[in-house]
Write an enzyme that holds these catalytic residues in place. Structure first.
Site, PDB file in Angstrom:
ATOM      1  N   HIS A  23      -4.188  10.816  -1.479  1.00  0.00           N
ATOM      2  CA  HIS A  23      -4.775  11.132  -0.161  1.00  0.00           C
ATOM      3  C   HIS A  23      -5.357  12.539  -0.203  1.00  0.00           C
ATOM      4  O   HIS A  23      -4.997  13.398   0.619  1.00  0.00           O
ATOM      5  CB  HIS A  23      -3.712  11.076   0.948  1.00  0.00           C
ATOM      6  N   HIS A  79      -5.052  -4.821   2.716  1.00  0.00           N
ATOM      7  CA  HIS A  79      -5.237  -3.503   3.330  1.00  0.00           C
ATOM      8  C   HIS A  79      -6.523  -2.909   2.760  1.00  0.00           C
ATOM      9  O   HIS A  79      -6.795  -3.053   1.573  1.00  0.00           O
ATOM     10  CB  HIS A  79      -4.003  -2.667   2.968  1.00  0.00           C
ATOM     11  N   GLU A  81      -7.544   0.281   2.499  1.00  0.00           N
ATOM     12  CA  GLU A  81      -7.616   1.645   1.968  1.00  0.00           C
ATOM     13  C   GLU A  81      -8.058   1.619   0.503  1.00  0.00           C
ATOM     14  O   GLU A  81      -7.788   0.668  -0.234  1.00  0.00           O
ATOM     15  CB  GLU A  81      -6.259   2.352   2.140  1.00  0.00           C
ATOM     16  N   ASP A  83      -7.309   2.867  -2.294  1.00  0.00           N
ATOM     17  CA  ASP A  83      -6.448   2.697  -3.472  1.00  0.00           C
ATOM     18  C   ASP A  83      -6.190   1.226  -3.778  1.00  0.00           C
ATOM     19  O   ASP A  83      -5.752   0.891  -4.878  1.00  0.00           O
ATOM     20  CB  ASP A  83      -5.129   3.471  -3.318  1.00  0.00           C
ATOM     21  N   HIS A 145       0.813   0.619   6.927  1.00  0.00           N
ATOM     22  CA  HIS A 145       0.738   1.790   7.786  1.00  0.00           C
ATOM     23  C   HIS A 145      -0.621   1.973   8.453  1.00  0.00           C
ATOM     24  O   HIS A 145      -0.865   3.004   9.095  1.00  0.00           O
ATOM     25  CB  HIS A 145       1.063   3.045   6.944  1.00  0.00           C
ATOM     26  N   ASP A 164       1.470  -1.713   1.093  1.00  0.00           N
ATOM     27  CA  ASP A 164       2.121  -0.398   1.031  1.00  0.00           C
ATOM     28  C   ASP A 164       3.609  -0.458   1.407  1.00  0.00           C
ATOM     29  O   ASP A 164       4.397   0.393   0.957  1.00  0.00           O
ATOM     30  CB  ASP A 164       1.420   0.586   1.971  1.00  0.00           C
ATOM     31  N   TYR A 192       8.378   8.487   0.144  1.00  0.00           N
ATOM     32  CA  TYR A 192       7.258   7.658   0.599  1.00  0.00           C
ATOM     33  C   TYR A 192       7.466   7.265   2.066  1.00  0.00           C
ATOM     34  O   TYR A 192       6.561   7.370   2.893  1.00  0.00           O
ATOM     35  CB  TYR A 192       7.211   6.434  -0.311  1.00  0.00           C
ATOM     36  N   HIS A 225       2.364  -0.490  -4.536  1.00  0.00           N
ATOM     37  CA  HIS A 225       2.651   0.715  -5.333  1.00  0.00           C
ATOM     38  C   HIS A 225       4.069   0.606  -5.881  1.00  0.00           C
ATOM     39  O   HIS A 225       5.003   0.262  -5.139  1.00  0.00           O
ATOM     40  CB  HIS A 225       2.609   1.980  -4.475  1.00  0.00           C
TER      41      HIS A 225
HETATM   42 FE1  FEO Z   1      -2.567   2.667   2.565  1.00  0.00          FE
HETATM   43 FE2  FEO Z   1      -1.688   2.421  -0.665  1.00  0.00          FE
HETATM   44  O1  FEO Z   1      -2.869   2.560   0.757  1.00  0.00           O
END
Ligand code: FEO
Length: 396
Positions: A23, A79, A81, A83, A145, A164, A192, A225
């Site tokens: 991030h 999701h 995002e 990544d 999230h 996530d 995390y 992750h």
């Molecule tokens: Fe919210 Fe691992 O991206």
């Protein structure tokens, strides 16, 4: 690298051992991370999530070694995002018409990032994608999230692809919870949760209760992750329920910034006072200008109370102090107590400013701020010690 998770499921993601920050500069990843992508080969074939954009070409090249890309029938984007969606533009060059299953908010975020009009299929909780022998059931997981997040549950193998949720920024090999260093693993899990999920704890509890209410068998949780939870996956769910419930330990964290060590000495004497009043409480003292900010936030998460101190500079507070206070505010901690302190030479605004920031962050302020002029002398240090003693009594 790819490996079989079950007969039908293959991990096709990327372990990023070199990652130091995530991030932008917002999250430190001392132990790297992984971007987990899963290929499910049933009568139909589906790819769940991809990897971060810098690994896009590598991801597609490795994926081609596992499957002819034209054989991928569906993509699920749990999701949007970057990544997890970052390799989509590269992948979609090869299979441009493949449907991408995601939530309505997922469409917004993917279009917002990539400005592509891909073949989106919008899904909501309870919608099912039938792969032949197994089914993928979608569960919206708003605010876990992001507003676009969803989980995907695979019947037959009984796997929850939780994106996530239940993840960690942790590079390890093999990527299985039972084979990982348990201290490292759970440290990365709580860091995390503390740094990413704390503001959404109410959603965490509700979503877990909702999913448990489905009474689905659960053999594994595959987050996007870190490790695959194949050994007792319920253990991380139980941890989340504990952490989401205003978690705290018997700990006080003292955070300070200092220009000429005066505020540092205040911090240490306040700590001594707390120790004299309470032999059991764990005390941690960190210089916000030196200590990793996400590690500090993890300790705040574990604390029942915090103290924050800084010297006054230019009628305000230092860069490190306001930075950590801003991050603390953003995480919306609940049920924690606090107080402020600081040194000054001329105008002396810093403890009052810190106090206001702590109150805005939702902490219960239990003591009036303490400030000391110039470099605290013995008398001043004794006042700090007494301040610590009184603080300890107020948070018992
Ligand atoms: Fe919210 Fe691992 O991206």
């Amino acid at each position: 690298m790819a490996f079989k998770v079950t007969d039908k499921v293959t991990w096709v993601g990327k372990v990023d051992w070199m990652l130091k920050k995530f991030h932008g500069e917002e999250y430190s990843t001392h132990k790297g991370s992984s971007y987990n992508s899963f290929l499910i080969q049933d009568k139909k074939t589906v790819l769940i999530d991809t990897v971060w954009q810098p690994f896009a070409k590598e991801f597609v090249a490795e994926l081609k070694k596992v499957i002819d890309l034209d054989k991928i029938d569906y993509i699920v984007a749990n999701h949007g995002e970057i990544d997890h969606s970052g390799a989509l533009p590269e992948l979609m060059k090869h299979i441009p018409d493949t449907p991408i299953y995601c939530t309505a908010n997922g469409v917004r975020s993917l279009k917002g990032h990539y400005h592509e009009d891909w073949n989106f299929v919008t899904v909501k909780t309870g919608d099912v994608l039938d792969l032949g022998e197994s089914k993928q059931t979608f569960v919206e997981a708003r605010m876990l999230h992001w507003p676009d997040t969803m989980f995907t549950y695979m019947s037959g193998d009984n796997i929850l692809f939780s994106n996530d949720g239940f993840g960690q920024h942790y590079a390890t090999d093999p990527l299985y919870n039972d084979l990982a260093d348990q201290d490292e693993l759970f440290h990365e899990c709580i860091k995390y949760y503390a740094n990413i999920l704390t503001p959404f704890s109410t959603f965490v509890t509700k979503k877990i209760e909702e999913v448990l209410g489905f009474n689905l068998p659960l053999n594994m949780i595959c987050p996007s992750h870190g490790v695959i939870w194949r050994d007792n996956p319920a253990q991380i769910v139980e941890k989340y329920l504990e952490w989401a419930n205003n978690y705290q330990e018997n700990q006080v964290t003292i955070i300070f910034d200092s220009m000429w060590n005066g505020t540092r000495r205040m911090a240490e004497y306040i700590g001594e006072g707390i120790r004299e009043a309470d032999r059991d409480v764990s005390i941690k003292i960190f210089n916000a200008g030196i200590k990793d900010k996400n590690d500090i936030l993890t300790e705040v998460f574990k604390s029942k109370a915090i103290l924050v101190g800084a010297p006054t500079i230019n009628k305000g507070i230092t860069y490190a102090a306001i930075g950590i206070l801003e991050m603390i505010k953003g995480l919306s901690f609940k049920n924690k107590k606090a107080a402020a302190f600081g040194t000054y030479g001329w105008s002396g605004e810093s403890p009052k400013i810190i106090n206001e920031e702590l109150a805005k962050a939702g902490f219960e302020i239990v003591s009036e701020p303490i400030k000391e002029l110039w470099n605290p002398n013995e008398e001043a240090l004794l006042r700090c010690k007494d301040f610590g003693k009184e603080f300890a009594e107020k948070i018992k």
